[in-house]
Scaffold this active site. Structure first.
Site, short mmCIF file in Angstrom:
data_model
loop_
_atom_site.label_atom_id
_atom_site.label_comp_id
_atom_site.label_asym_id
_atom_site.label_seq_id
_atom_site.Cartn_x
_atom_site.Cartn_y
_atom_site.Cartn_z
N SER A 142 0.64 -1.37 -0.13
CA SER A 142 -0.10 0.06 0.24
C SER A 142 0.83 1.28 -0.08
CB SER A 142 -0.72 -0.19 1.41
OG SER A 142 -1.81 -1.25 1.36
N HIS A 167 -7.47 -0.67 5.87
CA HIS A 167 -6.98 -1.98 6.25
C HIS A 167 -7.01 -2.69 7.68
CE1 HIS A 167 -5.65 -2.91 2.13
NE2 HIS A 167 -4.98 -1.80 2.09
#
Lengths: 468, 468, 468, 468
Positions: free
Chosen positions: A300, A398
């Site tokens: 990410s 997340h």
């Protein structure tokens, strides 16, 4: 409508609204009511689309103010409810139900009916985009507009309930129309050309999207996955590598699934959970394709890290607290490397450095900055909060899903964008499947972030310096 | 579970419910809450499916009673709302929203989450079938069960909103699985064999169904249409005629679309508008296929007419008011034809006659009975009401949709079933497209039935006799 | 055409044929020739379809006689070829190519052009059905008709080359149209109703067909497979068992694939290899679905066995050689069981027995006849030949494919049909995948049948008795 | 294989070929022969693909020489045929059939069997590409190689018979894979980017392709059509115009279908008629979509015109016959415009002019050259022949199809490519549907070109000057 004066336009709007927003049936006849003619919905849609931004705001304001809840009847029922408290349960339930019915804004029925018209659902998704824009731009601060937004959101949540979504795998055999949209919507690592796109749906890659029956051909949320030997520690190897464009996948080389990009395409669906469910569905899909796979992780970006760091440096300079960010030794080395005056000069030098990407080309600076930036970044992700949750939105996403903050990676995104956003650092949020439920609950309820030893160790190095 | 005693089972259910029906997040954290783990939904579904009828009732009762609305907090908020009346609108809106939130039963969230699990929507449709059965069989008369039912219905209404439905044309090329279901669900004019079924999807016929993304391969409501030269006055020519099985359609012979059967397949979707929308969609579809077509009509059964007539005769006998039903002359002819004693004997003879289908084979009786039964039937359809709306459910359905009660047809369904249900009479409800909106509103709001001259004339003949 | 006299019809046909069967371009211009207009093909197809059986024969006879090879030019080229023998190879090749071209019948081009018209390929397949019927019924014994047939067959062989066929798995989700055809074409174990059909495409079953782009929706050859724990020894368990209709397949119970029915649907494709290739393709398909599966076998009927046996008995009676078929002890038991006179009476009794299926219901007779019929059947399959190959067509088919004659099964098909055809016996031809090539070559080149010990032992028991 | 010496490689090839090219069965057993194992075909394919260009030639040469026709047996049968001439027809037919069988090269069976293997047909198409390259590059001039080529071509003609092809319309919803190929194969007016491609399958455009079951996802021949108000006279308006990218088609603006590009994608299918049939099918398709459309025309490039003109000028200069190309007045104007010396200098100037595209930018030169180049071009298309047919391949293609040479268009392709190839001139070949059959026959049989008055008038202007 545009040729009329403001007041005339306003009158026309009033007239149309009072015609197309059908009055509510009484509580008693609520199941017997004929649905209003489809032409009402079409007229409203047509009107709305023809308006400019300002008049849209006017129309929505009118709608939310004049066609919402009838406060008088609500308060009357509240009185009745209090009276009923001493009576039997059936009576209480009855009054509660009437109260519930009276709390439904009149415009909710219009929205419901619009959803039944061809193209209606998409219209409402776009209408909500406008509402969110109005609210965030403070074009209006009316409570009613916020109520309209939350009514619409709750309707959209039902219509876009996961049970109604379809998972589609996107490949080079998918319609060009879809692939062009996939390419267009890819916000995280922009697609440069069609070869690049072909790569992202080719061997060792998977691309999945949720679609919805009411918006055919429109991917709502898109997840890009790389199938790798180990959990990737940089993005270059994923989006810049074309060696395998026509390769056959070798099952022995597939041990990990790396989610390297997830994009929502409809701003109007903000707050409607989609990405979360897409990741879960894709994990199931991958497990059934690769039964032995057990490493699932994101790779990410860290948007906002550089900005945050600039702010921190600026503040440190003001407060003269540079020592808290780096050790004396590190400052000295930086002064030498940048050839600047000691003291505040070094902070300025550092701010200037991370303002461009040139330091990436100096091995010396990279070596020097790696430990510093890594521990600062770890802190940014782990320690910086907003209302108790991670400040960084990707981290928050997340962590809500139950992932672990697993590994920070140096030189993980060396593109200009990557360096500008996060000094080239990326992070893996890893999904340990049997821990996600628990992690998610811990985070959401107790605001506890689960993190790996690497991350915790970086964080504690930061803390040692900063004495926070 | 079945091997335990009732009280043990009850305790186990309590334990499971309190585990899987997640407590509600507070109003403040409602957007931040993690969705409960999917396993909760799965556990509930598994538990429910494993129960027998009695325990299902117990479980649903517990769910509706112990996991509904928190009445205390509702009444507290009602107090607050009354206090807020003197304050600014924003405050009122705020309290209203809290009140609205507090009126959402806790189990609604469970239902929502179940809808996201694979097969969850179908499970809920079936659960509602059970609820409706419980309510109509008076197995429970608890208000809470009714609340649970109406909560579930409102959720289903959103999920099965027309915008989310897909119109499918069913042909002989459709999957066998679908065609078998179409055959199975056809309640109006049962399909006898596969040739019969092939006929109903072959030339000069159209068969359409709504399907839904969450219940793939499951037609929800099915409409059978015959394409004819004129509006059909009997069903035999439609379902018994096989001459055209392999014919090419001749466009010049297609002037009318006759809806001769519409069946809902999911009892659990009762009250969720589907048939109405299906007819409208199909009309649009047919208009685009046959631009010049302008006759749209049903050919509908009249379930309940014979039963109603038997009741009427029985009552007339009791009250000695036979003359109100037939003229003296008619009674005399009947006495002669049935060779029975005058007076009450003729009523008995008539009751006996319509108890079997044998009179259909006597030309004399048919001639004699036609005017009598036709005007009685017209009255039954037009004059008999329940809460002001047509008593006959098929009539009520088409009138709600805005159709006109257009023509009663003698000898229209000579099958045993047709004779037993409605003395062989059928009725066309005709859809004049530019009048349906208005008709529908008139009927629903003012309980006015639009009918043709033929129907009105039969009704007035009846009234003349009966002096009603 | 039908209203004209024979001679007029004949003249009309001549006229049409000479118009639509385009003359051949010369050898030099063969690549430059314009294809004849499509209307030629359409006219021929239209004409042919309009004719009755007799006129079809007339037309085909004319076509084959008057539009075949130009014998004069062939023999001229034969002379040239002989002249060329002394010249260089290029010249020889040139003359050979001209000769080859001259040997192509003129009607071959018509056939080729017909194949390009919509529906043309299907027309030719049906035309060949007529040709085969003409030849086998001896309606014509002309060599030209046989040439026409073999020209057409060679064209069909190219068009139906396996590379152009598509394997389709048929399931309950397949179009009803296809499933009805599958049901209709099933010749081996007739499908009784749609539940039966559903069973044959349901769990633990596979149904595959070859289809062809030029005949959409038309399965050309169909293979039914049962997935079983062991190689089945009877058909009842496959086509009569409905327990598993909605079961989930349990992979642990799937060890064998039993081909229990294979049907060609197009008589016009006789001699074009399809079944052979279908079995091979399906084996590959099954191996990829069930990697550990290693038992592949047919469960095949033995059409003609009873008939052959009746013939044998009839002849034995004539020649008084009954003892060669059964041992003295067996005859004695039979006499007792059937209560008949010794000697020829027992043969008659036996003939009568196998003429009906009643003996199946007597345990005593079954016990008595099992060894006798089994060894006779083994001989029939293994020993009876036609031009050196197995007389039984099913045996011949599987042996050509390289299967082993593996096991005879008693009481394997107890349906009236099964008992009538083969005294209820069925046979497994087993495919040992690494031996099929070799077996096939052995059989086709050396006429050697590969058989298991069970079969060979039955054969030798027969031989011991019969002293053949 | 590559590491071995030439002679070793040759021996290995011999060995493999004699193994995989199965010997022919005798005439008698030709229907009884087992097909050779698939592994033969796979081995040959594998071998061939592994070879370099030189060894491919060696292998094909061996194959064509050593595995062709057995000349001895052909000549023996020729003798027999001559002997049979005095006998009955059946005998003659019999010997002819044997002769026909003996003329089939042994390798034809290998090719047939390869077509049955997965990917086999595509392999053979590519193999033929190599053969055509060998023949045209004169790498081999052996008659056998040419025989091999023509055998393969005749097989491909059967497999790619039009009845086996599928017409597909290509849209923006087609798989990306197909669209990328369409873009790649577009040879006539190259596709510049994906917007350009989207334009070519968008509104007012149609793109069709033939595909084949044995080569899925591979368009074989592609036709691009523009739907226009009038027959287009330039290509810019078709491929450079993006205004209508998202427009709705207005039926009233669609009067003509302009075929502006047709491309064959498989060199190996040279000589197999596909484009011709595609145009006919597309015309049918368009007629059913636009029943009133009656203008069908190509807008075609004229490759080779400039080259031909350069040749002509060069020769004229040599022979000093410039006056035959242009009138005295025209030469004079040219001399003035180009500022060159009179006489041969003007020819040189002209040659130089058309060697670049700069003259296009001078209005004066354009005005001056238009009549000259138009009549020269008309002559090039109409008068220049090869073996009696139009020299220009595009003209030859459309004339064979029965089109009329309809209109030459000045400034019709102003792209560098268009100017370089044909001085910017393009031509419409128009399809008058009720004349194409006749035109096609006239052209193919009598070499007569049907042309419009405009074309004939330009031709006669040319002839007047040139006195040809």
């Amino acid at each position: 409508l545009r040729c009329f004066s403001t007041s005339v336009r306003s009158t026309v709007m009033d007239e149309i609204l009072s015609r197309v927003v059908a009055p509510l049936p009484t509580y008693e006849t609520r199941d017997k009511a004929a649905p209003p003619p489809e032409s009402n919905s079409l007229e409203f849609m047509h009107l709305y689309k023809s308006l400019d931004k300002e008049d849209k705001l006017n129309l929505l304001t009118k709608l939310s103010q004049d066609f919402g809840v009838d406060h008088k009847s609500v308060s009357d029922l509240a009185v009745k409810l209090l009276d009923a408290q001493l009576r039997d349960l059936a009576t209480i339930l009855q009054v509660e139900d009437r109260l519930r019915y009276s709390l439904v804004p009149r415009y909710r029925h219009l929205l419901s009916h619009i959803s039944r018209v061809e193209g209606g659902v998409k219209f409402l998704v776009d209408l909500r985009t406008d509402l969110l824009e109005i609210i965030s731009s403070k074009a209006s601060d009316s409570s009613q507009i916020r109520d309209l937004n939350s009514t619409l959101k709750s309707l959209l949540s039902e219509w876009f309930s996961v049970g109604l979504l379809k998972l589609e795998r996107i490949t080079w055999q998918s319609p060009c129309d879809i692939l062009q949209k996939i390419s267009h919507y890819e916000a995280v690592h922009p697609v440069r050309n069609w070869t690049d796109l072909k790569r992202r749906v080719g061997p060792y890659r998977r691309c999945y999207a949720f679609t919805h029956a009411a918006m055919p051909g429109e991917p709502l949320v898109v997840l890009h996955v790389a199938l790798t030997e180990d959990i990737s520690n940089n993005i270059q190897g994923i989006v810049r590598e074309f060696a395998t464009l026509d390769a056959e996948e070798d099952l022995n080389k597939i041990n990990a699934a790396v989610f390297y990009s997830i994009s929502s395409t409809q701003p109007g669906l903000q707050g409607v959970e989609l990405g979360n469910y897409l990741i879960k569905r894709v994990v199931r899909e991958l497990q059934s394709e690769f039964p032995h796979m057990c490493q699932f992780s994101s790779l990410s970006p860290i948007p906002g890290f550089t900005l945050w760091l600039q702010g921190l440096l600026s503040q440190s300079r003001k407060e003269g607290r540079g020592l808290e960010l780096m050790s004396e030794l590190e400052w000295r080395e930086l002064e030498q490397a940048t050839d600047c005056a000691p003291g505040m000069g070094a902070i300025d030098a550092l701010r200037k450095l991370i303002g461009t990407s040139e330091w990436m080309r100096s091995e010396r600076l990279c070596l020097l900055l790696e430990p510093v930036l890594m521990r600062l970044c770890a802190w940014y992700l782990y320690g910086e909060k907003r209302r108790g949750y991670a400040l960084n939105p990707v981290a928050n996403f997340h962590l809500q899903n139950g992932a672990t903050m697993w590994r920070l990676n140096w030189h993980a995104d060396t593109s200009p964008r990557g360096v500008a956003n996060s000094c080239g650092i990326m992070v893996n949020y890893r999904y340990f499947l049997n821990e996600t439920s628990q992690n998610s609950a811990l985070y959401l309820q107790n605001k506890v972030i689960t993190a790996s030893e690497q991350v915790l160790s970086l964080v504690s190095q930061f803390q040692k310096n900063s004495k926070l």
